[in-house]
Design a protein around this motif. Structure first.
Motif, PDB file in Angstrom:
ATOM      1  N   ALA A   1       0.448   7.841  -5.994  1.00 53.08           N
ATOM      2  CA  ALA A   1      -0.622   8.838  -6.011  1.00 53.08           C
ATOM      3  C   ALA A   1      -0.078  10.230  -5.708  1.00 53.08           C
ATOM      4  O   ALA A   1      -0.419  11.204  -6.388  1.00 53.08           O
ATOM      5  CB  ALA A   1      -1.710   8.464  -5.007  1.00 53.08           C
ATOM      6  N   ARG A   2       0.764  10.331  -4.680  1.00 49.08           N
ATOM      7  CA  ARG A   2       1.352  11.642  -4.359  1.00 49.08           C
ATOM      8  C   ARG A   2       2.213  12.156  -5.512  1.00 49.08           C
ATOM      9  O   ARG A   2       2.182  13.333  -5.847  1.00 49.08           O
ATOM     10  CB  ARG A   2       2.177  11.549  -3.076  1.00 49.08           C
ATOM     11  CG  ARG A   2       1.335  11.484  -1.819  1.00 49.08           C
ATOM     12  CD  ARG A   2       2.191  11.619  -0.565  1.00 49.08           C
ATOM     13  NE  ARG A   2       3.264  10.627  -0.482  1.00 49.08           N
ATOM     14  CZ  ARG A   2       3.116   9.387  -0.007  1.00 49.08           C
ATOM     15  NH1 ARG A   2       1.925   8.991   0.434  1.00 49.08           N
ATOM     16  NH2 ARG A   2       4.135   8.547   0.032  1.00 49.08           N
ATOM     17  N   GLY A   3       2.960  11.250  -6.138  1.00 46.34           N
ATOM     18  CA  GLY A   3       3.776  11.643  -7.286  1.00 46.34           C
ATOM     19  C   GLY A   3       2.924  12.121  -8.449  1.00 46.34           C
ATOM     20  O   GLY A   3       3.264  13.090  -9.127  1.00 46.34           O
ATOM     21  N   PHE A   4       1.794  11.433  -8.684  1.00 42.78           N
ATOM     22  CA  PHE A   4       0.904  11.838  -9.765  1.00 42.78           C
ATOM     23  C   PHE A   4       0.357  13.235  -9.519  1.00 42.78           C
ATOM     24  O   PHE A   4       0.356  14.079 -10.423  1.00 42.78           O
ATOM     25  CB  PHE A   4      -0.257  10.851  -9.922  1.00 42.78           C
ATOM     26  CG  PHE A   4      -1.305  11.355 -10.861  1.00 42.78           C
ATOM     27  CD1 PHE A   4      -1.114  11.250 -12.224  1.00 42.78           C
ATOM     28  CD2 PHE A   4      -2.455  11.961 -10.381  1.00 42.78           C
ATOM     29  CE1 PHE A   4      -2.064  11.741 -13.104  1.00 42.78           C
ATOM     30  CE2 PHE A   4      -3.407  12.452 -11.252  1.00 42.78           C
ATOM     31  CZ  PHE A   4      -3.207  12.337 -12.621  1.00 42.78           C
ATOM     32  N   TRP A   5      -0.124  13.502  -8.297  1.00 39.53           N
ATOM     33  CA  TRP A   5      -0.710  14.810  -8.018  1.00 39.53           C
ATOM     34  C   TRP A   5       0.343  15.911  -8.053  1.00 39.53           C
ATOM     35  O   TRP A   5       0.062  17.031  -8.457  1.00 39.53           O
ATOM     36  CB  TRP A   5      -1.459  14.792  -6.690  1.00 39.53           C
ATOM     37  CG  TRP A   5      -2.722  13.992  -6.771  1.00 39.53           C
ATOM     38  CD1 TRP A   5      -2.998  12.838  -6.109  1.00 39.53           C
ATOM     39  CD2 TRP A   5      -3.866  14.261  -7.588  1.00 39.53           C
ATOM     40  NE1 TRP A   5      -4.229  12.374  -6.466  1.00 39.53           N
ATOM     41  CE2 TRP A   5      -4.798  13.224  -7.363  1.00 39.53           C
ATOM     42  CE3 TRP A   5      -4.194  15.262  -8.486  1.00 39.53           C
ATOM     43  CZ2 TRP A   5      -6.027  13.174  -8.007  1.00 39.53           C
ATOM     44  CZ3 TRP A   5      -5.420  15.206  -9.117  1.00 39.53           C
ATOM     45  CH2 TRP A   5      -6.328  14.188  -8.881  1.00 39.53           C
TER      46      TRP A   5
ATOM     47  N   MET B   1       0.804  -1.203   0.000  1.00 33.54           N
ATOM     48  CA  MET B   1       0.000   0.000   0.000  1.00 33.54           C
ATOM     49  C   MET B   1       0.844   1.264   0.000  1.00 33.54           C
ATOM     50  O   MET B   1       0.398   2.295  -0.431  1.00 33.54           O
ATOM     51  CB  MET B   1      -0.955   0.026   1.193  1.00 33.54           C
ATOM     52  CG  MET B   1      -2.121  -0.896   1.027  1.00 33.54           C
ATOM     53  SD  MET B   1      -2.992  -0.464  -0.468  1.00 33.54           S
ATOM     54  CE  MET B   1      -4.526  -1.193  -0.189  1.00 33.54           C
ATOM     55  N   ALA B   2       2.060   1.157   0.497  1.00 39.19           N
ATOM     56  CA  ALA B   2       2.936   2.326   0.515  1.00 39.19           C
ATOM     57  C   ALA B   2       3.285   2.762  -0.906  1.00 39.19           C
ATOM     58  O   ALA B   2       3.373   3.954  -1.191  1.00 39.19           O
ATOM     59  CB  ALA B   2       4.205   2.037   1.308  1.00 39.19           C
ATOM     60  N   LEU B   3       3.453   1.785  -1.797  1.00 40.99           N
ATOM     61  CA  LEU B   3       3.763   2.109  -3.186  1.00 40.99           C
ATOM     62  C   LEU B   3       2.603   2.851  -3.835  1.00 40.99           C
ATOM     63  O   LEU B   3       2.811   3.823  -4.567  1.00 40.99           O
ATOM     64  CB  LEU B   3       4.082   0.835  -3.972  1.00 40.99           C
ATOM     65  CG  LEU B   3       4.368   1.032  -5.461  1.00 40.99           C
ATOM     66  CD1 LEU B   3       5.606   1.900  -5.649  1.00 40.99           C
ATOM     67  CD2 LEU B   3       4.530  -0.301  -6.147  1.00 40.99           C
ATOM     68  N   ARG B   4       1.393   2.421  -3.542  1.00 33.40           N
ATOM     69  CA  ARG B   4       0.211   3.079  -4.116  1.00 33.40           C
ATOM     70  C   ARG B   4       0.125   4.532  -3.662  1.00 33.40           C
ATOM     71  O   ARG B   4      -0.133   5.429  -4.469  1.00 33.40           O
ATOM     72  CB  ARG B   4      -1.045   2.320  -3.708  1.00 33.40           C
ATOM     73  CG  ARG B   4      -2.281   2.882  -4.299  1.00 33.40           C
ATOM     74  CD  ARG B   4      -3.489   2.071  -3.920  1.00 33.40           C
ATOM     75  NE  ARG B   4      -4.672   2.669  -4.473  1.00 33.40           N
ATOM     76  CZ  ARG B   4      -5.886   2.456  -4.032  1.00 33.40           C
ATOM     77  NH1 ARG B   4      -6.070   1.618  -3.033  1.00 33.40           N
ATOM     78  NH2 ARG B   4      -6.902   3.050  -4.571  1.00 33.40           N
ATOM     79  N   GLY B   5       0.344   4.787  -2.386  1.00 29.73           N
ATOM     80  CA  GLY B   5       0.328   6.156  -1.877  1.00 29.73           C
ATOM     81  C   GLY B   5       1.449   6.994  -2.467  1.00 29.73           C
ATOM     82  O   GLY B   5       1.258   8.167  -2.802  1.00 29.73           O
TER      83      GLY B   5
END
Length: 107
Positions: free
Chosen positions: A8-12, A1-5
């Motif tokens: 997501a932060r990188g995308f935003w 789940m850390a990779l997903r977060g």
């Protein structure tokens, strides 16, 4: 789940660097408020364009052209509806999309 977060932060962050955090224009506001309506309108417009181009072709109309016309309408309608929901999500993330305050019954 850390990779997903992390993704997501990188995308935003990338979205903000590319100008995604700018205030939305009228068409973006409409897309976020009415994604299905936008999808229907764009699908109908692209279908009409395809119909005109098919009518002007030397082969004319046939069942294959009608099938392709229906596929064009559905594809663009579904794609643009999805883009409208994505625009709503983007505006909500940056704080531009305000909930209307209506209840589920329309009151």
């Amino acid at each position: 789940m850390a990779l997903r977060g992390w993704l997501a932060r990188g995308f935003w962050r990338l979205d903000a660097v590319l100008g995604g955090d700018a205030e939305p224009v009228r068409s973006q506001i409409f897309a976020a408020r009415h994604p299905v309506k936008m999808g229907v309108r764009v699908g109908a417009a692209m279908g009409a364009l395809f119909a005109v181009l098919s009518a002007l072709s030397p082969e004319g109309w046939g069942w294959d052209a009608v099938g392709i016309l229906c596929a064009v309408i559905v594809f663009f309608g579904v794609f643009m509806t999805g883009m409208g929901f994505w625009e709503r999500r983007r505006q909500r993330h940056y704080g531009f999309y305000k909930e209307s305050g209506r209840t589920e019954l329309g009151g």
